[in-house]
Design a protein around this motif. Structure first.
Motif, short mmCIF file in Angstrom:
data_model
loop_
_atom_site.label_atom_id
_atom_site.label_comp_id
_atom_site.label_asym_id
_atom_site.label_seq_id
_atom_site.Cartn_x
_atom_site.Cartn_y
_atom_site.Cartn_z
N GLY A 93 14.31 -2.10 -7.62
CA GLY A 93 12.86 -1.89 -7.55
C GLY A 93 12.04 -2.92 -8.32
N CYS A 94 12.72 -3.92 -8.89
CA CYS A 94 11.95 -4.88 -9.69
C CYS A 94 11.33 -5.98 -8.82
CB CYS A 94 12.81 -5.48 -10.79
SG CYS A 94 14.09 -6.58 -10.19
N LEU A 111 0.85 -1.18 0.00
CA LEU A 111 0.00 0.00 0.00
C LEU A 111 0.88 1.23 0.00
CD1 LEU A 111 -2.56 -1.11 2.73
CD2 LEU A 111 -2.83 -1.17 0.25
N HIS A 137 8.38 3.90 -6.39
CA HIS A 137 8.76 5.31 -6.37
C HIS A 137 8.53 5.94 -7.74
CE1 HIS A 137 12.24 2.65 -6.81
NE2 HIS A 137 12.65 3.48 -7.75
N ALA A 179 4.36 -5.29 -6.11
CA ALA A 179 5.81 -5.46 -6.19
C ALA A 179 6.16 -6.78 -6.87
CB ALA A 179 6.42 -5.41 -4.79
N LYS A 236 13.14 -7.95 -6.29
CA LYS A 236 14.05 -9.03 -5.86
C LYS A 236 14.02 -9.23 -4.35
CE LYS A 236 17.70 -6.88 -7.52
NZ LYS A 236 17.14 -5.61 -8.00
N THR A 237 14.17 -8.13 -3.63
CA THR A 237 14.16 -8.23 -2.17
C THR A 237 12.81 -8.76 -1.68
OG1 THR A 237 15.77 -6.46 -1.92
CG2 THR A 237 14.34 -6.89 -0.04
N1 LIG Z 1 7.41 -2.23 2.67
C1 LIG Z 1 7.14 -1.66 1.49
N2 LIG Z 1 6.16 -0.74 1.38
C2 LIG Z 1 5.87 -0.18 0.19
N3 LIG Z 1 6.50 -0.46 -0.95
C3 LIG Z 1 7.49 -1.35 -0.91
C4 LIG Z 1 7.87 -1.99 0.30
N4 LIG Z 1 8.88 -2.83 0.03
C5 LIG Z 1 9.13 -2.72 -1.28
N5 LIG Z 1 8.29 -1.83 -1.85
C6 LIG Z 1 8.26 -1.47 -3.28
O1 LIG Z 1 8.20 -2.66 -4.02
C7 LIG Z 1 9.07 -2.57 -5.12
C8 LIG Z 1 10.03 -3.72 -5.11
O2 LIG Z 1 10.97 -3.49 -4.08
P1 LIG Z 1 12.18 -4.44 -3.80
O3 LIG Z 1 11.67 -5.84 -3.71
O4 LIG Z 1 12.89 -3.91 -2.63
O5 LIG Z 1 13.04 -4.26 -5.11
P2 LIG Z 1 14.55 -4.66 -5.39
O6 LIG Z 1 15.05 -5.46 -4.24
O7 LIG Z 1 14.52 -5.44 -6.66
O8 LIG Z 1 15.30 -3.39 -5.57
C9 LIG Z 1 9.77 -1.23 -5.05
O9 LIG Z 1 9.14 -0.36 -5.96
C10 LIG Z 1 9.54 -0.77 -3.66
O10 LIG Z 1 9.40 0.63 -3.62
#
Ligand SMILES: Nc1ncnc2c1ncn2[C@@H]1O[C@H](COP(=O)(O)OP(=O)(O)O)[C@@H](O)[C@H]1O
Ligand SMILES: [Mg+2]
Lengths: 254, 255
Positions: free
Chosen positions: A43-44, A14, A245, A22, A46-47
């Motif tokens: 931002g794709c 959210l 973002h 995500a 992965k995390t």
């Molecule tokens: N806790 C969160 N709340 C809102 N948005 C999130 C959160 N965690 C990640 N996102 C969004 O989800 C997308 C994927 O994030 P992330 O998995 O961290 O990407 P990566 O690790 O590939 O850089 C990003 O656009 C990030 O802004």
């Protein structure tokens, strides 16, 4: 046998009252003992993928599990930062999974691991006294000693300098070749992906867009893999960035 | 050598005091000379008076801050863990935080009598908040990323509390305890206004009645030095048991 089975995995966050996907429904499986790499731009997702596998986030939809049920998945994650406990020595940090249960690993196991991580001289040092590379080694050791079925690594070397990164990459390969654990390794560095991955998943905007199986033996000569590198770079796409973002910026412009 | 220069400003202050007394910059009744104070100090020391008062005061401060810790630490942890549920109680605590413990003395005497209880209550009131607020701040500042490490190893909430939260708030709690001891010592005078027959605060009041400014100064010095020594002891012991909390921040920018 597959170590990991991901089905239709979806995660929405959210933001500003809206929902941002995500991960947009990922389905894949990873065989036991495989070194699987996930590569993609910042931002794709992965995390988010790793955190869902680690059970640190709940999926909006879909499942993460072992094929055919079975015992619950035991995962261990190495974060981008070492996240060592400042009040414990290097050795105590590595043994954390035991300590927290009031147990101790055998001296033999612990010493062998610390030796293989090159940390013997710093066993009794506190984290503030060691370098970033050593801290990340200790962090890896802490997860290895926990002995998970699947090791998750989220850009573990990205904060390190070039030389330390290369050295740690080699060390990781050695450790993996000894133990043959299933590894899910996330990176935004295509060279690192080429260097490590038996299977390279390319991610873009919350989806796995391509999967490459790489048969080459380790250690690899990256220079000879330029064809594959080209393909991976193409699959990653050349948009400037993706993610929430960006969506927010777009929303602001509108 | 470093040690010597460390005490240089204190020594200069003493010298100034001595010079002022010798050259008569002020009336010796307002501020007696170091010798006069020293002689009184020796007399009070040798006849056991000083030691008796010191013991009484130290006992009160230790019991008072100990009880303040016993209440402030768990409450601080609880408020830190459940900030939303606890928020409605904050106005009450804020009210008492802004109430000088001395202002409550008349009520304390009514409720607790004029014995030890009301004296210790004054010290508790003075030293509770440093413990409570620092513990609370420590829990709030506890690195979520470290908590997450515990979760990633499948630890229960209880295990995370014991093995991650408690050690990580230690430096904050230590700061709270040191402040509490300081506040406790400063509340002594007020606490020992209450029908006391012993204690450094009492000794000072007594000397005041007799217009013995030399004895007043001995009392002040005793409180100040005792407080400083106790603080140094707390630091020494805690740096022994938790050396990591005293190492300067790491240079690698890790969380
Ligand atoms: N806790 C969160 N709340 C809102 N948005 C999130 C959160 N965690 C990640 N996102 C969004 O989800 C997308 C994927 O994030 P992330 O998995 O961290 O990407 P990566 O690790 O590939 O850089 C990003 O656009 C990030 O802004
Ligand atoms: Mg990431």
């Amino acid at each position: 046998m597959d170590a990991l089975d991901i089905r239709n995995l979806r995660k929405e966050f959210l933001f500003d009252g809206g929902r941002f996907p995500a991960l947009k429904g990922i389905t894949l499986s990873i065989p036991a003992g495989m070194f699987a790499v996930f590569v993609g731009k910042s931002g794709c997702g992965k995390t988010t993928l790793l955190r869902l596998v680690a059970g640190l986030e709940e999926p909006t939809e879909g499942t993460v599990g072992v094929r055919g049920g079975g015992a619950p998945l035991r995962t261990g994650i190495v974060f981008q930062e070492p996240r060592l406990f400042p009040w414990l020595t290097v050795e105590e940090n590595i043994a954390f999974s035991y300590r927290s249960m009031g147990k101790r690993p055998t001296e033999e196991t612990l010493s062998a691991l610390i030796e293989s991580l090159g940390l013997t001289a710093f066993r009794r040092a506190h984290p503030s006294r060691i370098s970033g590379g050593m801290a990340q080694r200790a962090s890896l050791g802490r997860t290895l000693l926990y002995d998970p079925d699947i090791i998750l690594m989220d850009e573990p070397f990205s904060a390190l300098d070039y030389f330390t990164r290369a050295a740690l990459r080699d060390d990781l390969l050695h450790l993996w070749q000894e133990r043959r654990k299933t590894v899910l390794f996330v990176t935004h560095d295509v060279d690192e992906a080429l260097c490590l991955g038996q299977r390279i998943h390319v991610m873009d905007r919350g989806e796995v867009v391509r999967i490459f199986d790489v048969e080459d033996d380790y250690p690899r000569d990256i220079a000879s893999m330029s064809g594959l590198k080209r393909e991976i770079l193409d699959a990653i796409g050349n948009g400037t960035c993706c993610g929430a973002h960006h969506a927010k910026e777009k929303a602001a412009e509108a | 050598m470093r040690r010597l220069s460390f005490f240089l400003p204190s020594f200069l202050l003493l010298l100034l005091w001595q010079a002022g007394s010798v050259f008569g910059w002020w009336n010796a009744f307002l501020l007696p000379s170091p010798q006069a104070v020293g002689e009184t100090f020796l007399t009070l020391l040798l006849n056991g008076t000083l030691f008796r008062h010191l013991q009484a005061s130290l006992g009160r401060v230790l019991v008072g801050t100990g009880l303040a810790f016993a209440a402030g630490f768990p409450l601080g942890v609880f408020f830190g863990l459940f900030p939303r549920g606890c928020a409605p109680f904050l106005p009450i605590l804020d009210f008492f935080r802004h109430t000088p413990p001395l202002a409550l003395i008349p009520l304390l005497i009514l409720w607790l009598g004029i014995g030890e209880a009301s004296k210790i209550a004054v010290i508790i009131l003075a030293s509770f908040f440093p413990v409570f607020l620092n513990t609370l701040g420590g829990v709030a500042a506890c690195d979520r990323k470290l908590i997450e490490v515990g979760r990633s190893f499948g630890l229960s909430r209880g295990a995370i509390f014991r093995t991650i939260l408690l050690p990580s708030i230690f430096p904050h709690v230590l700061t709270g305890m040191r402040l509490a001891l300081g506040f406790g010592f400063r509340a002594l005078i007020g606490a020992e206004l209450v029908a006391a027959a012993s204690g450094l605060g009492y000794m000072i009041h007594d000397a005041e009645m007799l217009s013995r400014s030399d004895a007043v100064i001995v009392g002040i010095l005793a409180i100040g030095i005792l407080g400083s020594l106790l603080d140094a002891l707390v630091l020494k012991v805690s740096s022994r048991i938790a050396p990591w909390a005293f190492q300067e921040d790491d240079v690698h920018g890790r969380p």
